[in-house]
Design a protein around this motif. Sequence first.
Motif, short mmCIF file in Angstrom:
data_model
loop_
_atom_site.label_atom_id
_atom_site.label_comp_id
_atom_site.label_asym_id
_atom_site.label_seq_id
_atom_site.Cartn_x
_atom_site.Cartn_y
_atom_site.Cartn_z
N PHE A 224 0.97 -1.36 -0.19
CA PHE A 224 -0.01 0.00 0.10
C PHE A 224 0.84 1.29 -0.04
CE2 PHE A 224 -2.33 3.37 2.49
CZ PHE A 224 -3.46 3.51 1.77
N VAL A 225 1.77 1.40 0.87
CA VAL A 225 2.90 2.45 0.84
C VAL A 225 3.67 2.78 -0.18
CG1 VAL A 225 4.69 3.53 2.01
CG2 VAL A 225 2.96 2.47 3.45
N ASN A 226 4.19 1.62 -0.85
CA ASN A 226 5.03 1.57 -2.04
C ASN A 226 4.18 1.73 -3.37
OD1 ASN A 226 7.35 1.49 -0.69
ND2 ASN A 226 7.26 -0.69 -0.75
N GLU A 227 2.94 1.48 -3.53
CA GLU A 227 2.35 1.53 -4.70
C GLU A 227 1.10 2.53 -4.47
OE1 GLU A 227 0.83 -2.43 -5.27
OE2 GLU A 227 3.05 -3.21 -5.44
N LYS A 228 0.20 2.32 -3.71
CA LYS A 228 -0.97 3.11 -3.66
C LYS A 228 -0.80 4.73 -3.38
CE LYS A 228 -5.41 3.20 -4.60
NZ LYS A 228 -5.84 3.00 -5.95
N LEU A 229 -0.13 4.80 -1.98
CA LEU A 229 0.20 6.23 -1.67
C LEU A 229 1.21 6.73 -2.64
CD1 LEU A 229 0.43 5.98 2.35
CD2 LEU A 229 -1.38 6.69 0.93
N GLU A 230 1.96 6.19 -2.92
CA GLU A 230 2.95 6.92 -3.93
C GLU A 230 2.24 7.46 -5.23
OE1 GLU A 230 7.77 6.35 -5.14
OE2 GLU A 230 6.39 4.63 -5.61
N GLU A 231 1.27 6.68 -5.52
CA GLU A 231 0.35 6.97 -6.84
C GLU A 231 -0.60 8.23 -6.47
OE1 GLU A 231 -3.48 4.81 -8.55
OE2 GLU A 231 -1.42 3.51 -8.86
N ALA A 232 -1.14 8.16 -5.19
CA ALA A 232 -1.90 9.25 -5.04
C ALA A 232 -1.65 10.55 -4.16
CB ALA A 232 -3.26 8.49 -4.01
N PHE A 233 -0.50 10.37 -3.63
CA PHE A 233 0.11 11.63 -2.91
C PHE A 233 1.64 11.80 -3.41
CE2 PHE A 233 -2.99 9.82 0.03
CZ PHE A 233 -3.84 10.73 0.03
N GLU A 234 1.85 13.12 -3.31
CA GLU A 234 3.26 13.23 -3.39
C GLU A 234 4.33 13.00 -2.29
OE1 GLU A 234 4.26 16.97 -5.08
OE2 GLU A 234 2.98 16.73 -6.94
N PHE A 262 -4.94 0.72 14.34
CA PHE A 262 -3.62 0.77 13.47
C PHE A 262 -4.00 2.04 12.31
CE2 PHE A 262 -2.07 -0.10 9.10
CZ PHE A 262 -0.78 -0.54 9.45
N THR A 263 -5.03 2.13 11.75
CA THR A 263 -5.20 3.21 10.51
C THR A 263 -5.24 4.70 11.33
OG1 THR A 263 -7.59 3.04 10.69
CG2 THR A 263 -6.71 1.97 9.09
N GLU A 264 -5.71 4.64 12.56
CA GLU A 264 -5.49 6.18 13.16
C GLU A 264 -4.05 6.39 13.71
OE1 GLU A 264 -7.59 8.58 13.44
OE2 GLU A 264 -9.40 7.40 12.53
N GLU A 265 -3.39 5.28 14.33
CA GLU A 265 -1.99 5.66 14.65
C GLU A 265 -1.10 5.94 13.61
OE1 GLU A 265 -0.95 2.94 17.69
OE2 GLU A 265 -2.67 3.40 19.08
N VAL A 266 -1.08 4.98 12.55
CA VAL A 266 -0.17 4.87 11.62
C VAL A 266 -0.30 5.92 10.24
CG1 VAL A 266 0.96 3.36 10.02
CG2 VAL A 266 0.50 2.51 12.20
N ALA A 272 -6.29 8.74 3.47
CA ALA A 272 -5.40 7.36 3.19
C ALA A 272 -6.16 6.24 4.11
CB ALA A 272 -4.02 7.74 4.09
N ILE A 273 -6.78 6.63 4.87
CA ILE A 273 -7.31 5.35 5.92
C ILE A 273 -8.41 4.73 4.98
CG2 ILE A 273 -9.00 4.89 7.46
CD1 ILE A 273 -7.67 6.96 9.38
N THR A 274 -9.30 5.48 4.12
CA THR A 274 -10.28 5.00 3.09
C THR A 274 -9.63 4.14 2.22
OG1 THR A 274 -11.79 6.78 3.63
CG2 THR A 274 -12.07 5.41 1.70
N MET A 275 -8.61 4.75 1.58
CA MET A 275 -7.71 4.23 0.52
C MET A 275 -7.25 2.74 1.07
SD MET A 275 -5.81 7.35 -1.06
CE MET A 275 -4.91 6.29 -1.92
N PHE A 276 -6.56 2.90 2.35
CA PHE A 276 -6.23 1.37 2.81
C PHE A 276 -7.06 0.39 3.01
CE2 PHE A 276 -4.90 -1.19 6.58
CZ PHE A 276 -3.57 -1.52 6.15
#
Length: 351
Positions: A224-234, A262-266, A272-276
Amino acid sequence: MLSFFEASLTQLSIHRVGNKALDEHYILSEQPLTLQDELLQKLLMQYFLTPFEKVNEVYRLSHNSGERELNELYHFVHLFFEGELDFHSMSQQVTKHLYESSSHPKIKAGEVYVVQFEEVQLEGERLRGVGIFKSETKETYLKVYPEHGAFKVDYEEEAINIHKLDKGCLIVDTEKEEGYKVLAVDQTNRQNEAVYWKDDFMQVTVRNDSFHQTGNLMQVCKAFVNEKLEEAFEMEKADKIDLLNRSAAYFKEKEVFQLDEFTEEVLGNPAAITMFRDYKANFEEMHDLTIGDGFEISGQAVKKESKIFKSILKLDKNFHVYIHGKREYIEKGFDEERGKHFYKLYFDQES
């Protein structure tokens, strides 16, 4: 995962199966093999069980209908464990079932070894087990020995390398209602014909326990961090590493995983939580598995999967910066005069 330091091999039957699709037949021995040589017993134990020492996946015997009793391997081994079928008869029935499962034209013929073990240790329990192994690959070995003041060289063809088990499974006599605990290895085929060992002959499914739920969720986090977040956010590389570090720290520090916590703390960020959550659901569907929203965290799985959470910031070929935490102590900038990017690191002391 598996230890056999105090285990013993108590019964062994050897048969041979050909390829049914090629009209090759099976050959059943009439009685078990009697082993008198202690060294041979040790070599066989090494050949059969060493490959399982590094196996983490624990399977269950199952059936696609949902009726586990229709699984032939489960049926015959269960009868043996319950004392309703003698060992050698069980080994013959298992070999016949393997033959019926060998219908792909590329499956190789080979010897089948059915073994009874005592005192194998799996997940802290010392139990008896049944092992089924198949040798398909034969090799030629040179033998050098002294003779009359010189040395002679000879060879042996069609020999078996005891360090290269082709296929094997170990069924341990515990948790029979769930399909027993089962370990499996297949080190010869990686193509379509390979599926016959686990899918057709064994018919196993992965045990969905805390070990696998922990490992799968950690893989979801990394992807998720390496693929989705990088794609959605700079995101800067340091930010990605920081997020991976915080994910790994959560699993190391907590005893129970809770998705909301987990989603709240991390993650913190609502988008990002919805995407996760969506990414996790898609991962489960794609891999045909279920990862709970709450489960006990397996320390063994955390240790195994933590290796994939790399915290190295690579800067050209000159520097590698290991980031273990405190993202606020790292600043990134650009030097107009030199025309190069830079990182500024804050610390109390060096060692």
